[in-house]
Write a protein that holds these residues in place. Sequence first.
Motif, PDB file in Angstrom:
ATOM      1  N   GLY A   1     -23.348   0.294  13.444  1.00 29.50           N
ATOM      2  CA  GLY A   1     -24.084   1.684  12.954  1.00 29.50           C
ATOM      3  C   GLY A   1     -25.183   1.868  13.532  1.00 29.50           C
ATOM      4  N   ALA A   2     -25.420   3.002  14.167  1.00 32.33           N
ATOM      5  CA  ALA A   2     -26.831   3.417  14.645  1.00 32.33           C
ATOM      6  C   ALA A   2     -27.261   4.836  14.080  1.00 32.33           C
ATOM      7  N   GLY A   3     -28.553   5.042  13.958  1.00 32.37           N
ATOM      8  CA  GLY A   3     -28.915   6.063  13.338  1.00 32.37           C
ATOM      9  C   GLY A   3     -29.698   5.611  11.796  1.00 32.37           C
ATOM     10  N   PRO A   4     -30.395   6.561  11.624  1.00 27.40           N
ATOM     11  CA  PRO A   4     -30.940   5.982   9.884  1.00 27.40           C
ATOM     12  C   PRO A   4     -29.901   5.726   8.822  1.00 27.40           C
ATOM     13  N   SER A   5     -30.103   4.853   8.190  1.00 26.84           N
ATOM     14  CA  SER A   5     -29.187   4.527   6.947  1.00 26.84           C
ATOM     15  C   SER A   5     -27.752   4.013   7.424  1.00 26.84           C
ATOM     16  N   ALA A   6     -27.782   3.915   8.719  1.00 25.90           N
ATOM     17  CA  ALA A   6     -26.355   3.510   9.269  1.00 25.90           C
ATOM     18  C   ALA A   6     -26.128   1.932   8.998  1.00 25.90           C
ATOM     19  N   HIS A   7     -24.902   1.613   8.596  1.00 22.36           N
ATOM     20  CA  HIS A   7     -24.608  -0.013   8.458  1.00 22.36           C
ATOM     21  C   HIS A   7     -23.956  -0.483   9.572  1.00 22.36           C
ATOM     22  N   SER A   8     -23.948  -1.624   9.588  1.00 25.04           N
ATOM     23  CA  SER A   8     -23.288  -2.487  10.689  1.00 25.04           C
ATOM     24  C   SER A   8     -22.688  -3.992  10.190  1.00 25.04           C
ATOM     25  N   TYR A   9     -21.470  -4.227  10.918  1.00 26.83           N
ATOM     26  CA  TYR A   9     -21.017  -5.563  10.154  1.00 26.83           C
ATOM     27  C   TYR A   9     -20.414  -6.558  11.392  1.00 26.83           C
ATOM     28  N   ASN A  10     -20.798  -7.741  11.390  1.00 21.32           N
ATOM     29  CA  ASN A  10     -20.113  -8.683  12.555  1.00 21.32           C
ATOM     30  C   ASN A  10     -19.596  -9.661  12.047  1.00 21.32           C
ATOM     31  N   LEU A  11     -18.758  -9.694  10.822  1.00 20.97           N
ATOM     32  CA  LEU A  11     -18.169 -10.767  10.251  1.00 20.97           C
ATOM     33  C   LEU A  11     -18.969 -11.902   9.365  1.00 20.97           C
ATOM     34  N   THR A  12     -20.097 -12.062   9.625  1.00 14.10           N
ATOM     35  CA  THR A  12     -21.012 -13.054   9.192  1.00 14.10           C
ATOM     36  C   THR A  12     -22.085 -12.543   8.283  1.00 14.10           C
ATOM     37  N   SER A  13     -22.430 -11.188   8.539  1.00 11.87           N
ATOM     38  CA  SER A  13     -23.669 -10.337   7.874  1.00 11.87           C
ATOM     39  C   SER A  13     -23.338  -9.106   7.911  1.00 11.87           C
ATOM     40  N   ARG A  14     -23.947  -8.162   6.950  1.00 18.19           N
ATOM     41  CA  ARG A  14     -24.075  -6.967   7.172  1.00 18.19           C
ATOM     42  C   ARG A  14     -25.496  -6.381   7.057  1.00 18.19           C
ATOM     43  N   GLN A  15     -25.876  -5.495   8.040  1.00 17.95           N
ATOM     44  CA  GLN A  15     -27.286  -4.925   7.808  1.00 17.95           C
ATOM     45  C   GLN A  15     -27.235  -3.346   7.855  1.00 17.95           C
ATOM     46  N   TRP A  16     -28.280  -2.723   7.325  1.00 19.70           N
ATOM     47  CA  TRP A  16     -28.595  -1.365   7.126  1.00 19.70           C
ATOM     48  C   TRP A  16     -29.898  -0.769   7.768  1.00 19.70           C
ATOM     49  N   ASN A  17     -29.626  -0.021   8.478  1.00 24.23           N
ATOM     50  CA  ASN A  17     -31.044   0.756   8.833  1.00 24.23           C
ATOM     51  C   ASN A  17     -31.849   1.656   7.686  1.00 24.23           C
ATOM     52  N   ILE A  18     -33.149   1.602   7.942  1.00 22.78           N
ATOM     53  CA  ILE A  18     -33.703   2.288   6.951  1.00 22.78           C
ATOM     54  C   ILE A  18     -33.319   3.928   6.460  1.00 22.78           C
ATOM     55  N   SER A  19     -33.455   4.191   5.465  1.00 27.15           N
ATOM     56  CA  SER A  19     -33.225   5.513   5.036  1.00 27.15           C
ATOM     57  C   SER A  19     -34.427   6.290   4.958  1.00 27.15           C
TER      58      SER A  19
END
Length: 375
Positions: free
Chosen positions: A259-277
Amino acid sequence: MAGLYIHIPFCKKKCAYCDFFSVANLNYTDEFLKAIVSELVLQKSYLENESINTIYFGGGTPSVLKPNELHSILNTIYSVFKIDLKTEITLEANPDDLSKSYLNELQNIGINRLSIGVQSFNDSDLQLMKRRHTSEQARQVIHNAREAGFKNISVDLIYGLPNMLLSDWEKNIDILLNMDIQHISAYHLTIEPNTVFKKLYDNNKIPLPTDDESIEQFKLLIEKTKQYQFIHYEISNFAKDGYLSLHNSNYWKKVKYLGAGPSAHSYNLTSRQWNISSLKKYLSEISKGNIPFEIEKLSTTDKYNDYIVTSLRTMWGINLKTIEKEFGKLYFDFILREKNLFVKNNLLVKNNDTLILSEEGKFLSDQIIRALLYI
């Protein structure tokens, strides 16, 4: 295969029910476009060179961007990532943004799927929700999108709205089902914090349907869509054969996504991360070559719970062998024990090693999922 989500945080105005991160200010568009391109380059290794088969522009309101602005983002994506030849490229859009010329330009830049936020074909509902379009605009835009050559059109509707009668909801469904579209996302209204609807609800100014009325509306949705050969493949999603949302299906099937852009979430099977809102903080950090995000490493319990939450909402359900193999005996024994009451009461159906929600179970999906989480 992997997915890519681009969060466009701009709206012309905030809707009364929405709590997704957005700003009603287009003054930062140019700066944002530079930042999103920079972030995509910075994140080029996140998906480990996996081929991308779905690109999704969400928001906010992505259709406030000009086609050439969307094209510039797509050009960066194609230059940075490995893109599958048959990639599904979706744009969320408001009906009033979709002029005939805009639709034609979207076709020209490679957008091949539209997700149109109609929400209701009742003008009173639209005004209450602070939507920018009218019912007639929505109908015309769907027609124009087909005329422009779009063969994969999804429409969003909301039920459980204030003062909504079953007959009102039936009119919405009937109008949509007669418009030759391929996909429907229908969501029950949720009163979210920090929204206009929350303030109205707290002050007793909007009467909501009872639980029984909401269930009747959901049942009607299932019955009507089935009559038109829509596949009910996830609690809130219905599609004609061959038109299941690839982007959403990837989420539910544990496929990597960036996920790219503010508040976007990403997932790679071992972790999830989210950009600042925060748009301003996002722009500031990206300009320094930093991606402002938080990250959570996933424990086995997290992974098991994620699997339950995402999979049980779908027509594919949860696979007991998958639980035993990927999460271990602790979680396998837990699910074997906890499923029994729901199977006995015909809320879950066991088919070999698969558990899926029954028709009755769909109406109680949240409660069933909560009971099967390992806490």
